[in-house]
Enzyme design. Structure first.
Site: not given
Ligand SMILES: *Cc1c(COP(=O)(O)O)cnc(C)c1O
Length: 412
Positions: A75-76, A183, A203, A205, A241, A327
């Site tokens: 996500g980041t 989310q 994302s 996870h 890759t 965070c």
């Molecule tokens: C967790 C999250 C991210 C970041 O995702 P990662 O895969 O951990 O880098 C970005 N936006 C939201 C809303 C998130 O909850």
């Protein structure tokens, strides 16, 4: 401690689903090829086919075609690629970006970095439930605006934005529109055409897939400046890759997500109802339980306790919960989300977030509320703030009796 840990922090991360692990395993061992070598040998073909299948699965969950999906490291990265990618590519058209004031730190930090380089950033305000104020958003758009970026489902308070309405505003003004759906993806329906979305962050996870994998939907015709150079991968938008096992895992996580929201929603509702009914002086943060709230998140502020102490005491009893977002727990300042919805700093310190996933049960939800009740009572007995409040309250009651009123008329 031998006791089983109960995890109610699924908005921070989730346990990888068994089906996902199983689907990934062969791609570390027998099927270790890379997709870009499909011209040469069968290992490459295998990898390419697995990646194509995952891409198609992710795409169909967004109601779009596979060629719109770029795999990233999470996500980041997707937020950075969307925001900086648009900023650098369209900087000749304009230098103004609007971002939600309650966006994830990765989106806000990307904007802050751009601001240092001369871009203009406007924070879109939200109401006291966390919904973007659409009239203000519309007024903030100028002929220099190149991007509006919002988080679809908020990670702290669960507010779900009306993407269709925001998308319509952006389309009318010819501004690119990005939604961070980390989310909400697979929990809340997303239709990139109906919602006029140009970019969508995903994302792995957060939805029982692996960490370190994500995706960005990029509408055909929307151009991006590449952030990672190195090879013609992913429509030439992201070098490196491909993470084949991760991609397979993400695809599987999406494939098994059907119906999960219907299982999670009653758990969320039970959490919200029990906490509000059984613990005095508690306020729900974000929208009420219903369709405008993520099925996963129950979030509160609890008066006269510190979120940090709650967290610690619940952890000692074997429960993992969160105060605000993961965070922000390391920082002592108030959560930017709670500040944006207008909560005073002192009150926001008592914030607690419980978030459910597919491995939680009703028994666990009941157990955490039982324990939360006990911990809150204990902490309030020790809290000087509470002691002071009770003293004030006793004084007030006395005054009321003197005036011939009943405290019950005033107590809430
Ligand atoms: C967790 C999250 C991210 C970041 O995702 P990662 O895969 O951990 O880098 C970005 N936006 C939201 C809303 C998130 O909850």
């Amino acid at each position: 401690m031998t006791e089983k840990k109960i995890f109610l922090d699924n908005a921070s991360t989730t346990r990888v689903a068994d089906e996902v692990v199983e689907a990934m395993l062969p791609y570390f061992t027998e099927k270790f090829g890379t997709a870009s070598s499909d011209y040469g040998h069968s290992f490459g073909v295998e990898a390419k086919e697995a990646m194509d299948e995952a891409r198609a699965t992710v795409a169909s969950a967004l109601k779009t075609s596979p060629d719109g999906i770029i795999f990233t490291s999470g996500g980041t990265e997707s937020n950075n690629l969307a925001i900086k990618g648009i900023a650098y590519r369209y900087k000749n058209k304009g230098n103004h970006i609007i971002v939600s004031s309650i966006a994830h730190s990765s989106a806000l930090d990307a904007c802050e970095a751009l601001e240092k380089e001369g871009f203009q950033i406007t924070l879109a305000g939200v109401d006291n439930q966390g919904f973007i104020k659409l009239d203000e958003l519309e007024k903030a758009i100028t002929d220099k605006t190149i991007l509006v970026s919002v988080d679809h489902g908020n990670a702290e308070i669960g507010a779900i934005q009306d993407l269709e309405k925001i998308g319509k505003i952006c389309k009318e003004r010819d501004v690119r529109f990005h939604a961070d759906a980390a989310q909400s993806f697979t929990r809340v329906p997303i239709d990139v055409d109906k919602m006029h979305l140009d970019l969508v962050t995903i994302s792995g996870h957060k939805i029982h897939g692996p960490k370190g994998i994500g995706a960005l939907y990029v509408r055909k015709g929307v151009r991006l400046h590449k952030l990672i150079d190195g090879g013609m991968y992913e429509r030439n938008l992201r070098g490196g890759t491909e993470n084949i096992p991760g991609i397979v895992g993400l695809g599987k996580a999406v494939a098994i997500s059907e119906g999960v929201a219907d299982i999670l929603t009653p758990l969320r509702d039970k959490l919200i109802n029990r906490v509000l009914n059984e613990i005095p002086e508690v306020q729900l943060t974000g929208p009420p339980a219903g369709p405008h709230r993520l099925p996963t998140i129950a979030s509160f502020v609890i008066n006269y306790v510190e979120g940090e102490s709650l967290l610690l005491h619940l952890d000692m009893r074997g429960f993992n919960v969160n105060t605000g977002s993961a965070c922000s727990t390391k920082k002592l300042k108030a959560s930017h989300v709670l500040t944006a919805i207008g909560l005073p700093v002192e009150i926001s310190h008592g914030s607690v977030r419980l978030s459910v996933g597919r491995y939680n049960t009703e028994e666990e939800v009941d157990a955490v509320v039982d324990n939360l009740k006990e911990v809150v009572t204990r902490l309030r007995e020790m809290s000087p703030l509470n002691a002071e409040f009770m003293k004030e309250w006793e004084k007030e009651k006395e005054e009321m009796y003197k005036r011939g009123e009943s405290p019950e008329d005033h107590h809430h």
